[in-house]
Design an enzyme around this catalytic site. Sequence first.
Site, short mmCIF file in Angstrom:
data_model
loop_
_atom_site.label_atom_id
_atom_site.label_comp_id
_atom_site.label_asym_id
_atom_site.label_seq_id
_atom_site.Cartn_x
_atom_site.Cartn_y
_atom_site.Cartn_z
N ASP A 231 36.48 48.32 -21.30
CA ASP A 231 36.28 48.39 -19.85
C ASP A 231 36.34 47.00 -19.22
O ASP A 231 35.77 46.04 -19.74
CB ASP A 231 34.89 48.99 -19.62
CG ASP A 231 34.63 49.41 -18.19
OD1 ASP A 231 35.34 50.30 -17.71
OD2 ASP A 231 33.71 48.85 -17.57
N GLU A 282 38.81 43.95 -40.33
CA GLU A 282 37.97 44.13 -41.52
C GLU A 282 37.98 45.60 -41.97
O GLU A 282 37.59 45.92 -43.08
CB GLU A 282 36.50 43.75 -41.21
CG GLU A 282 36.29 42.30 -40.89
CD GLU A 282 34.91 42.07 -40.27
OE1 GLU A 282 34.06 43.01 -40.29
OE2 GLU A 282 34.69 40.98 -39.74
C1 GLC Z 1 36.07 50.49 -15.13
C2 GLC Z 1 35.83 51.97 -15.27
C3 GLC Z 1 35.18 52.46 -14.02
C4 GLC Z 1 33.85 51.74 -13.86
C5 GLC Z 1 34.05 50.23 -13.86
C6 GLC Z 1 32.75 49.52 -14.06
O1 GLC Z 1 36.98 50.22 -14.15
O2 GLC Z 1 37.02 52.63 -15.55
O3 GLC Z 1 35.00 53.84 -14.00
O4 GLC Z 1 33.24 52.13 -12.66
O5 GLC Z 1 34.88 49.82 -14.91
O6 GLC Z 1 32.30 49.70 -15.36
#
Ligand code: GLC
Length: 572
Positions: A231, A282
Amino acid sequence: MDAMTSTTTSAFAPSAAENSDERRPGSEWWRTAVIYQIYPRSFADASGDGIGDIPGITARLDDLVSLGVDAVWLSPFYRSPQNDAGYDVADYCDVDPLFGTLADVDEMLAEAHGRGIRVIVDLVPNHSSDRHVWFQEALAAGPGSAERARYMFRDGRGEDGELPPNNWESVFGGPAWTRVTEADGRPGQWYLHLFDSSQPDFDWSNPVVQEEFRRILRFWLDRGVDGFRVDVAHGLVKSDGLPDHLPAVDADSMGGGDEDVPYWGQEGVHEIYRDWNRVLAEYGGDRALCAEAWLPTVDKTALWVRPDEMHQAFNFPYLMTAWDAAAIREVISESLRAFPAVGAPATWVLSNHDVVRHASRLALTAENPQGHGIGPDSPGQPIPDVGLRRARAATTVMLALPGSAYVYQGEELGLPEVIDLPDDARQDPTWFRTAHERYGRDGCRVPIPWDADAPAYGFSPTGASWLPQPADWAPLARSAQEGDADSTLWLYRSLLATRRSTGLGAGTLEWLDGYGEDVLAFRVQAEGGAVTVIANVGTEPVALPAATVLVASEPFEGGLLPVDTAVWLATD
Ligand code: GLC
């Protein structure tokens, strides 16, 4: 008619034979896989509380096998107060009771693997929840403490520190800083949150943070996951000194345009992914890291997938391309140049849980920046009836392209964005942080319909659904599409089956000339044969060459390809 104009070679694409040896460089599964995104809270609810869960996923795995996907990616199911639908993680190594237990995840992994489906989980390293024990400790410990040094705490500007440390804005709207009250009751330091105020950013220059995420990676790798979708992979490192973002406008988009944004795409992030690459190495079995990095160009995105970094990065420039033949052709060509140039597969994606579903987006008549969403009062409402045709054609193009493709749950049913959600049902923090100016992302997150005749269309046994489902979704339910060979479900199944039998996903692509500028025409030479793809993005029917139609995005007769339609043709 089909003279070759240019050739784009995916030098690292494997042949089907090479695929049999997982460990040979260039033949890893993630180079060609179709990966299905499960958004757990909206997929299938076994418990009946109206929120999808892990046992619900396990119970539906056979539907994914019959769809024909190679892998799934699960959005977060970790312990979380759910302020950002689980992207606010309070415990990275436990499952939120809403979704089940660790034992449920172990069972789901075993059941998926038993069916030949790989499982990627979501990793959220930019920020935690403010309910994470580390953040609670940081609040209690006070300025200058080791506990605060795991996050981005700073003194404010102004005489009494009453102004935020800089001018950064949250992606969800409003300032990116929140001031805390210290133990003595006085206003104190500020902490950075690029997203909601309940999502404090970690300080990635701190070795303690780095070590904790190695531990989290290993925790899930030990359980047998096949990889991670990372993310906000472009956001972890912030520019030294945290300078103001200039210009101060347009700070709300994830890509940041072409300007230099002091919190997106800083050079230091790459060292983190080189480190994680070594952690994954790993383990056996071609585990993969996929970057969610909203960057303005394919070339910039490709920096995340250099040989010692991540394995894939979402191709958001492709996702953001409008329904325009020249623009689509350009982004495909750039992708097939830029990703293989660094040894990575191109990837393709049209929908996810953050954007307007492509069955609506491709018929929007105004720009819609990522995350803003669409509601009844938004400008540029989709042209009625056009979106689904374009979406089916766009997917038909996408699934022929060399590289790995992502499919978001519900797009195989042709689900549109739900535009008219009641205001009081909306839950995305974007909706609240912009005082309802931006609708946010709830419209693409509505629980999906399985059974036309069951409560909540079979999403949950009780009929409960955390977001209301439209009253007219019965014809879109999986059960209703099962018996209809022209349905979107059957289109996806045919595309995926033919992709598999012909070896598409690998191979080389050549553009074909002579069909006019509103037409996308290319041939992919794959292990199992050659496939010609023609997509009519214009306003007039297009004459097709004589050839066997393998798959068509719409039924049609004769040799004329209708508007907003794409075909795969068998080719000598
Ligand atoms: C990313 C995720 C989204 C979230 C953001 C903060 O863009 O896809 O859904 O709100 O990160 O974590």
